[in-house]
Every structure is written in structure tokens, then in C-alpha cells.
Design an enzyme around this catalytic site. Sequence first.
Site, PDB file in Angstrom:
ATOM      1  N   ASP A   1      10.615  40.289 -28.016  1.00 39.97           N
ATOM      2  CA  ASP A   1      11.811  39.469 -28.232  1.00 39.97           C
ATOM      3  C   ASP A   1      11.488  38.271 -29.124  1.00 39.97           C
ATOM      4  O   ASP A   1      10.365  37.769 -29.115  1.00 39.97           O
ATOM      5  CB  ASP A   1      12.346  39.004 -26.867  1.00 39.97           C
ATOM      6  CG  ASP A   1      13.772  38.480 -26.958  1.00 39.97           C
ATOM      7  OD1 ASP A   1      14.436  38.708 -27.994  1.00 39.97           O
ATOM      8  OD2 ASP A   1      14.214  37.834 -25.995  1.00 39.97           O
TER       9      ASP A   1
ATOM     10  N   ASN B   1      12.543  38.036 -32.603  1.00 38.78           N
ATOM     11  CA  ASN B   1      12.521  38.292 -34.056  1.00 38.78           C
ATOM     12  C   ASN B   1      13.583  37.481 -34.795  1.00 38.78           C
ATOM     13  O   ASN B   1      13.322  36.913 -35.857  1.00 38.78           O
ATOM     14  CB  ASN B   1      12.775  39.776 -34.345  1.00 38.78           C
ATOM     15  CG  ASN B   1      11.675  40.661 -33.818  1.00 38.78           C
ATOM     16  OD1 ASN B   1      10.639  40.173 -33.393  1.00 38.78           O
ATOM     17  ND2 ASN B   1      11.892  41.969 -33.855  1.00 38.78           N
TER      18      ASN B   1
ATOM     19  N   ARG C   1      18.019  37.869 -39.931  1.00 41.97           N
ATOM     20  CA  ARG C   1      17.360  38.403 -38.734  1.00 41.97           C
ATOM     21  C   ARG C   1      16.405  39.559 -39.062  1.00 41.97           C
ATOM     22  O   ARG C   1      15.334  39.680 -38.478  1.00 41.97           O
ATOM     23  CB  ARG C   1      18.415  38.894 -37.746  1.00 41.97           C
ATOM     24  CG  ARG C   1      19.382  37.817 -37.290  1.00 41.97           C
ATOM     25  CD  ARG C   1      20.451  38.403 -36.410  1.00 41.97           C
ATOM     26  NE  ARG C   1      19.848  39.161 -35.332  1.00 41.97           N
ATOM     27  CZ  ARG C   1      19.323  38.615 -34.245  1.00 41.97           C
ATOM     28  NH1 ARG C   1      19.365  37.325 -34.073  1.00 41.97           N
ATOM     29  NH2 ARG C   1      18.782  39.362 -33.325  1.00 41.97           N
TER      30      ARG C   1
ATOM     31  N   HIS D   1      12.548  41.146 -37.884  1.00 47.01           N
ATOM     32  CA  HIS D   1      12.176  42.503 -37.437  1.00 47.01           C
ATOM     33  C   HIS D   1      11.043  43.051 -38.300  1.00 47.01           C
ATOM     34  O   HIS D   1      10.105  43.654 -37.794  1.00 47.01           O
ATOM     35  CB  HIS D   1      13.382  43.437 -37.504  1.00 47.01           C
ATOM     36  CG  HIS D   1      14.528  43.026 -36.618  1.00 47.01           C
ATOM     37  ND1 HIS D   1      14.337  42.616 -35.320  1.00 47.01           N
ATOM     38  CD2 HIS D   1      15.867  42.952 -36.836  1.00 47.01           C
ATOM     39  CE1 HIS D   1      15.514  42.314 -34.777  1.00 47.01           C
ATOM     40  NE2 HIS D   1      16.453  42.503 -35.679  1.00 47.01           N
TER      41      HIS D   1
ATOM     42  N   LEU E   1      -4.706  56.334 -26.339  1.00 48.39           N
ATOM     43  CA  LEU E   1      -3.502  55.626 -25.896  1.00 48.39           C
ATOM     44  C   LEU E   1      -2.241  56.475 -26.086  1.00 48.39           C
ATOM     45  O   LEU E   1      -2.085  57.131 -27.115  1.00 48.39           O
ATOM     46  CB  LEU E   1      -3.371  54.337 -26.732  1.00 48.39           C
ATOM     47  CG  LEU E   1      -2.103  53.518 -26.531  1.00 48.39           C
ATOM     48  CD1 LEU E   1      -2.147  52.774 -25.202  1.00 48.39           C
ATOM     49  CD2 LEU E   1      -1.920  52.521 -27.677  1.00 48.39           C
TER      50      LEU E   1
END
Length: 248
Positions: free
Chosen positions: A21, A23, A34, A38, A132
Site C-alpha cells: 500500500d 503507491n 498515481r 505503481h 519460493l
Amino acid sequence: MNDAPKLNQENIPIHVAVIMDGNGRWAKKRGNQRIFGHKNGVKAVKETVEVAGEIGIKYLTLYAFSTENWNRPKPEVDALMSLLVNSIENETDNLIKNNVKLITIGDRTQLPEQVNQKLTQIIQKTEHSTGLTLVLALNYSSRQELTKSIQHIVNQVLTGGISAQEISEETVSKFLYTAQIPDPDLLIRTSGEYRLSNFLLWQSAYSELYFTPVLWPDFRKQDFIDAIIDYQHRERRFGKTGEQLLKK
Ligand code: FPP
């Protein structure tokens, strides 16, 4: 990774989930759109995936797009989708090289065709990786996931597969996207917000929660390690007393 030696190798969380959270605020602080935030968030994604693999975490779940995110302005949604496709394409070789397996949770049927195609390709290309597992939450909503599980169970009851009394916690879990994934040991949220935002509500019943003021595009390997060190100082009691745990 100068802090790596401080990690207790005996207590590495198996599954870490992250709400990425901040960005938008990161971009706004710089007088930018915005989407600039991102784009810069992708670097944080790369670092987090790398460090999680390096320290031996088995599952890393990233909340990349929630069902609620469709309500954002269309240009932002489109830009996020393009960013996903491009990042996936650019990173495929790296993921394979680093033995990372990619899977997704969420309702992929609503995603643009091109995004779905790329996802299917990379999921296939990485399916034999044994390091992973990177779990991307895409068009994900925990309440929707639980609702679907309830629908499946009711269907089974109605068709005589099981009785109402036989419904257990395992039955509910079995019909979640995460059926094959252990519950998160640690859940991190960046940007100083203290909410779960419809993310892994059932699965995080006993997760340790870690909140950091760092905005996602600024999140670096060291921030992730700091979260793991913090986790390693927690006493996970699962409803028992501290004394009971000592007797183990
Ligand atoms: C939240 O910040 C972030 C998102 C909704 C999207 C996260 C996506 C990325 C980091 C980019 C691509 C991801 C991958 C996996 C390649 P926000 O926009 O809500 O920030 P704000 O709260 O400051 O407005």
C-alpha cells in the site's frame, strides 16, 4: 543483506503475505500521477521476491489487485493491468532462474484476456520450480472467496455428498483459493494503514500482523528483513498461555 546473520534460521516464517500500500501517496508526494507510484512499486516487488527466496521463505503472497480496485478510474485500472503484463513478461526468465513458482489466487475470469494469457504462460513455465512460491492475489476478495466456499459446501450437502454436521473448518478451507497453501505466519501492510482490506480474512486468523509506515515503492530488502526479525521476537501462542508453550 547486512542484517541476514541476525535472522534465526530456525524460525523463518513459511508463508508471508503482503498488502502493498502507498503507491498513490508516494507519487502524489512527488507531484506525479498515481500510476507513477505503481510503476515504482514494481521495484519493491522485485526486491521482496528476491529477499524472500534468499532467506528461505516458501510462500510469498502479494495483494496486487483487489475486486474493489475495479472502482478506480479506468485509466488507472488499465495502467495497472499493463504493468502486470509487462512485469510478468520481463520477469519470467528471472523467476525461472531463481527457481520461483508463480500461482494466483482470486477470480481470474474477470481479468483482461491478454493478462490471463500471460499469466497462464508464466504459470506453466514456472510450474516445476521448487523454491519460493509467489502467490499473486489478482481480482481477489476474501469475502467473495468465503461466499464461494459456502456455495460449494451447500451444493455438496444438497447433493448428499456430506451432512451439515460433517462440515468442519477443513471443509471451508478446502474450497478456498488457498486450499494448497499453508496459512500466512506473517502479514505485512505498508504505508501506515492498519486494516486487512478484505485480504485473507479466514487464513490470517493466527497470523502475526506487522505494520510499517514505509510507502510500498520505498520498501526494500532491509524493510522485509526488519519485519522478519520483528516476527521472530513474537510469541505465537495460538490461544495457549505462555507457560504452556514453555512446557512443550
Ligand atoms: C496500493 O497502493 C497498490 C495497488 C493497488 C497495486 C499494487 C501494484 C503494484 C505494486 C504493481 C504491480 C504488481 C506486480 C505484482 C508486478 P494505492 O494505490 O492504494 O496507494 P495509496 O493508498 O497511497 O493511494
